[in-house]
Structure formats: structure tokens, C-alpha cells
Motif scaffolding. Structure first.
Motif, PDB file in Angstrom:
ATOM      1  N   SER A   1       0.829  -1.207   0.000  1.00 54.80           N
ATOM      2  CA  SER A   1       0.000   0.000   0.000  1.00 54.80           C
ATOM      3  C   SER A   1       0.858   1.250   0.000  1.00 54.80           C
ATOM      4  CB  SER A   1      -0.934   0.009   1.212  1.00 54.80           C
ATOM      5  OG  SER A   1      -1.882  -1.020   1.137  1.00 54.80           O
ATOM      6  N   LEU A   2       1.910   1.268   0.813  1.00 50.72           N
ATOM      7  CA  LEU A   2       2.777   2.442   0.900  1.00 50.72           C
ATOM      8  C   LEU A   2       3.485   2.695  -0.430  1.00 50.72           C
ATOM      9  CD1 LEU A   2       3.769   4.684   2.682  1.00 50.72           C
ATOM     10  CD2 LEU A   2       5.578   3.183   3.525  1.00 50.72           C
ATOM     11  N   GLU A   3       3.955   1.637  -1.080  1.00 53.37           N
ATOM     12  CA  GLU A   3       4.601   1.802  -2.375  1.00 53.37           C
ATOM     13  C   GLU A   3       3.602   2.322  -3.414  1.00 53.37           C
ATOM     14  OE1 GLU A   3       8.000   1.353  -3.432  1.00 53.37           O
ATOM     15  OE2 GLU A   3       7.990   1.715  -1.273  1.00 53.37           O
ATOM     16  N   LYS A   4       2.403   1.790  -3.374  1.00 48.94           N
ATOM     17  CA  LYS A   4       1.377   2.220  -4.320  1.00 48.94           C
ATOM     18  C   LYS A   4       0.962   3.670  -4.074  1.00 48.94           C
ATOM     19  CE  LYS A   4      -2.833   0.449  -6.511  1.00 48.94           C
ATOM     20  NZ  LYS A   4      -3.878  -0.605  -6.483  1.00 48.94           N
ATOM     21  N   ILE A   5       0.962   4.077  -2.814  1.00 54.85           N
ATOM     22  CA  ILE A   5       0.640   5.466  -2.468  1.00 54.85           C
ATOM     23  C   ILE A   5       1.701   6.408  -3.051  1.00 54.85           C
ATOM     24  CG2 ILE A   5       0.625   7.092  -0.520  1.00 54.85           C
ATOM     25  CD1 ILE A   5      -0.881   4.866   1.049  1.00 54.85           C
ATOM     26  N   LYS A   6       2.965   6.021  -2.980  1.00 57.83           N
ATOM     27  CA  LYS A   6       4.039   6.830  -3.574  1.00 57.83           C
ATOM     28  C   LYS A   6       3.858   6.943  -5.085  1.00 57.83           C
ATOM     29  CE  LYS A   6       7.589   5.532  -0.169  1.00 57.83           C
ATOM     30  NZ  LYS A   6       8.891   4.831  -0.012  1.00 57.83           N
ATOM     31  N   ILE A   7       3.528   5.819  -5.715  1.00 57.71           N
ATOM     32  CA  ILE A   7       3.318   5.824  -7.168  1.00 57.71           C
ATOM     33  C   ILE A   7       2.166   6.746  -7.529  1.00 57.71           C
ATOM     34  CG2 ILE A   7       2.628   4.394  -9.126  1.00 57.71           C
ATOM     35  CD1 ILE A   7       4.132   2.065  -7.765  1.00 57.71           C
ATOM     36  N   GLU A   8       1.079   6.661  -6.766  1.00 55.87           N
ATOM     37  CA  GLU A   8      -0.082   7.522  -7.020  1.00 55.87           C
ATOM     38  C   GLU A   8       0.282   8.996  -6.847  1.00 55.87           C
ATOM     39  OE1 GLU A   8      -3.205   6.815  -7.955  1.00 55.87           O
ATOM     40  OE2 GLU A   8      -2.942   4.650  -8.069  1.00 55.87           O
ATOM     41  N   ALA A   9       1.093   9.290  -5.834  1.00 58.81           N
ATOM     42  CA  ALA A   9       1.496  10.682  -5.586  1.00 58.81           C
ATOM     43  C   ALA A   9       2.319  11.227  -6.745  1.00 58.81           C
ATOM     44  CB  ALA A   9       2.278  10.770  -4.280  1.00 58.81           C
ATOM     45  N   CYS A  10       3.246  10.428  -7.244  1.00 61.68           N
ATOM     46  CA  CYS A  10       4.080  10.869  -8.362  1.00 61.68           C
ATOM     47  C   CYS A  10       3.243  11.031  -9.627  1.00 61.68           C
ATOM     48  CB  CYS A  10       5.209   9.876  -8.594  1.00 61.68           C
ATOM     49  SG  CYS A  10       6.478   9.876  -7.302  1.00 61.68           S
ATOM     50  N   ALA A  11       2.294  10.120  -9.829  1.00 59.13           N
ATOM     51  CA  ALA A  11       1.413  10.224 -10.992  1.00 59.13           C
ATOM     52  C   ALA A  11       0.530  11.466 -10.897  1.00 59.13           C
ATOM     53  CB  ALA A  11       0.549   8.972 -11.113  1.00 59.13           C
ATOM     54  N   GLY A  12       0.268  11.917  -9.683  1.00 59.55           N
ATOM     55  CA  GLY A  12      -0.537  13.111  -9.465  1.00 59.55           C
ATOM     56  C   GLY A  12       0.250  14.402  -9.521  1.00 59.55           C
ATOM     57  N   LYS A  13       1.457  14.356 -10.123  1.00 61.26           N
ATOM     58  CA  LYS A  13       2.289  15.555 -10.334  1.00 61.26           C
ATOM     59  C   LYS A  13       2.758  16.187  -9.020  1.00 61.26           C
ATOM     60  CE  LYS A  13       1.491  15.190 -14.776  1.00 61.26           C
ATOM     61  NZ  LYS A  13       2.530  14.662 -15.690  1.00 61.26           N
ATOM     62  N   LEU A  14       2.985  15.367  -8.004  1.00 65.33           N
ATOM     63  CA  LEU A  14       3.432  15.905  -6.719  1.00 65.33           C
ATOM     64  C   LEU A  14       4.767  16.630  -6.840  1.00 65.33           C
ATOM     65  CD1 LEU A  14       3.098  16.048  -3.579  1.00 65.33           C
ATOM     66  CD2 LEU A  14       4.413  13.923  -3.481  1.00 65.33           C
ATOM     67  N   LEU A  15       5.723  16.042  -7.565  1.00 69.13           N
ATOM     68  CA  LEU A  15       7.057  16.640  -7.653  1.00 69.13           C
ATOM     69  C   LEU A  15       7.052  17.897  -8.517  1.00 69.13           C
ATOM     70  CD1 LEU A  15       9.229  13.411  -7.914  1.00 69.13           C
ATOM     71  CD2 LEU A  15       8.745  14.808  -5.902  1.00 69.13           C
ATOM     72  N   GLU A  16       6.204  17.937  -9.542  1.00 63.45           N
ATOM     73  CA  GLU A  16       6.079  19.151 -10.343  1.00 63.45           C
ATOM     74  C   GLU A  16       5.516  20.296  -9.496  1.00 63.45           C
ATOM     75  OE1 GLU A  16       5.307  16.171 -11.198  1.00 63.45           O
ATOM     76  OE2 GLU A  16       5.878  15.741 -13.274  1.00 63.45           O
ATOM     77  N   THR A  17       4.531  19.961  -8.667  1.00 69.14           N
ATOM     78  CA  THR A  17       3.966  20.964  -7.758  1.00 69.14           C
ATOM     79  C   THR A  17       5.013  21.429  -6.751  1.00 69.14           C
ATOM     80  OG1 THR A  17       1.780  19.937  -7.954  1.00 69.14           O
ATOM     81  CG2 THR A  17       2.127  21.405  -6.085  1.00 69.14           C
ATOM     82  N   THR A  18       5.829  20.492  -6.284  1.00 71.11           N
ATOM     83  CA  THR A  18       6.909  20.830  -5.349  1.00 71.11           C
ATOM     84  C   THR A  18       7.854  21.854  -5.954  1.00 71.11           C
ATOM     85  OG1 THR A  18       6.815  18.656  -4.302  1.00 71.11           O
ATOM     86  CG2 THR A  18       8.864  19.888  -4.061  1.00 71.11           C
ATOM     87  N   ASN A  19       8.267  21.630  -7.186  1.00 72.70           N
ATOM     88  CA  ASN A  19       9.164  22.564  -7.870  1.00 72.70           C
ATOM     89  C   ASN A  19       8.541  23.950  -7.983  1.00 72.70           C
ATOM     90  OD1 ASN A  19      11.677  21.541  -8.473  1.00 72.70           O
ATOM     91  ND2 ASN A  19      11.081  20.645 -10.422  1.00 72.70           N
ATOM     92  N   ARG A  20       7.302  24.003  -8.428  1.00 71.34           N
ATOM     93  CA  ARG A  20       6.642  25.287  -8.652  1.00 71.34           C
ATOM     94  C   ARG A  20       6.498  26.081  -7.352  1.00 71.34           C
ATOM     95  NH1 ARG A  20       2.403  23.426 -10.377  1.00 71.34           N
ATOM     96  NH2 ARG A  20       0.942  23.806  -8.691  1.00 71.34           N
ATOM     97  N   LYS A  21       6.079  25.399  -6.296  1.00 63.61           N
ATOM     98  CA  LYS A  21       5.866  26.108  -5.032  1.00 63.61           C
ATOM     99  C   LYS A  21       7.191  26.491  -4.369  1.00 63.61           C
ATOM    100  CE  LYS A  21       1.262  24.387  -3.910  1.00 63.61           C
ATOM    101  NZ  LYS A  21       0.404  23.723  -2.895  1.00 63.61           N
TER     102      LYS A  21
END
Length: 226
Positions: free
Chosen positions: A174-194
Motif C-alpha cells: 500500500s505504501l509503495e502504491k501510495i508513492k506511485i499515485e502521488a508521483c502520478a498526481g504531479k506531486l514533484l512538479e507541484t513541489t518545484n513550482r511552489k
């Protein structure tokens, strides 16, 4: 005649001494200027070196962010469902299995390492600055076991009693899948912008007028592979 020659000789000797003394003063003055200029250059290089500028800018950002070394700029809470199972075999034949369906709820936080900010150029009197932010990364990922739960747990035929082991496996997946979902949801792109917005705001507040803040793509392996 003898008296006149004596006076002329004394005058020449005095003139020679004055010239010699003046030459010595000129030499010492030149040496002092050379030494002074060398010291000035050494001090200037120390005060205005790139490493000093980098340290000053980092200190400015750290102070504004209350001495944090990591800047968390994005987070996401998501829910996933995983199914795990284990067979029981007799020889090569399956005589039953145990199955578990798990719903995992977790949070992923991402940000940048403030200590890795690079100063590409700075002109304080002109109010110009150029920074390069480090690649965004996942700072923390947690499974909220209080909000997560087992949706189903059942055995078929002679399934093994491995419910506890299956639940632990389901939590890891579940934890690995949650990370995958977060990355697919553009989490790191949002991190860069903010992160870019936060740093630009700090520099504007500090008096800089011409600000360039570059970001970088995440490093390979930052997100789990599907």
C-alpha cells in the motif's frame, strides 16, 4: 678657489644624499602600495567569493524559514486498495489459499534540500540574483494505520493461517502504491513550482529586483517504478 671647491663638493654630497633618500622613500612607498593592494585583493576575494555569496543567500533563506534545512512545499493524501494472497500446496498441487483485501490511506510529502541551493550569480548593489534549486524529492511517506483497514479476509479450502503476514505485506505494498499515485498526481512538479515561488518571495522581500530561480527535474529513482 679651494674654499669654493669645498662648498661645491658639500652641496653635491647633500644633493646626492637627498636623491638617495627620496629614492628609498619611493621604493618603500611602492612596496607598501603593492602589499596593500595584495591584501585588499585577498580580503575582497574572501568577502565576495562565490562560496561566501552562496553561504549568505542560504543563511537568508534559512533565517526566513526558521532555520529549516528542508523545505516541504507539497503533500498529498491518497487511498489505495491492494489484494494479497498466499497458497498452500501439497506437492505441486494447490489445496487452498488465504486472501486479504486491504485499504491503505497515506500521506506523501515532497520538497527540496535547502542546503543544496546553488548561487549561479549575485550582484547585491544592482539587486540581481540567479539561483538553481536542487531536484525535488520525496521527504516522507507514511501509512496512516488508524485510517487504513482490512476490507476482506478469507480462506479457500485449506488456506494457510497467514492473515498477520498478509496484512504486513499489504501495508508495505500500500505504501509503495501510495508513492506511485502521488508521483502520478504531479506531486514533484507541484513541489518545484511552489519552492520556486517561496524562494522568489523571500528574495523579493530581501530587496532583490531581478530574480532568476531555476528548478531541476527529479533524479532517476525518486519515484517507485510501476
Amino acid at each position: 678657489m679651494t674654499s669654493g671647491s669645498g662648498l661645491t663638493g658639500k652641496a653635491l654630497n647633500a644633493t646626492a644624499q637627498l636623491i638617495e633618500g627620496g629614492a628609498k622613500i619611493l621604493v618603500w612607498s611602492s612596496a607598501a602600495l603593492i602589499v596593500g593592494w595584495s591584501v585588499y585583493q585577498a580580503i575582497g576575494a574572501k568577502l565576495f567569493s562565490p562560496s561566501t555569496a552562496t553561504a549568505d543567500v542560504r543563511s537568508l533563506i534559512h533565517t526566513d524559514l526558521q532555520q529549516m534545512t528542508e523545505l516541504t512545499t507539497a503533500q498529498i493524501t491518497t487511498k489505495v486498495t491492494v489484494v494479497v494472497s498466499q497458497d498452500r500446496k501439497l506437492g505441486q498441487w494447490s489445496i487452498g489459499d488465504t486472501n486479504l483485501v486491504y485499504e491503505g490511506v497515506g500521506q506523501v510529502r515532497a520538497g527540496i534540500d535547502l542546503m543544496a541551493i546553488q548561487v549561479k550569480g549575485v550582484d547585491r548593489p544592482q539587486g540581481r540574483i540567479h539561483l538553481l534549486l536542487p531536484p525535488p524529492r520525496i521527504i516522507n511517506a507514511d501509512l496512516d494505520v488508524q485510517r487504513s483497514s482490512v476490507l476482506a479476509n478469507y480462506r479457500n479450502w485449506f488456506g494457510p493461517p497467514v492473515e498477520l503476514e498478509l496484512q504486513e505485506k499489504a501495508q508495505r505494498e500500500s505504501l509503495e502504491k501510495i508513492k506511485i499515485e502521488a508521483c502520478a498526481g504531479k506531486l514533484l512538479e507541484t513541489t518545484n513550482r511552489k519552492a520556486q515561488q517561496v524562494v522568489e518571495h523571500i528574495l523579493h522581500t530581501a530587496g532583490y529586483k531581478e530574480i532568476v530561480v531555476e528548478t531541476q527535474l527529479p533524479q532517476p529513482g525518486t519515484c517507485p517504478s510501476v
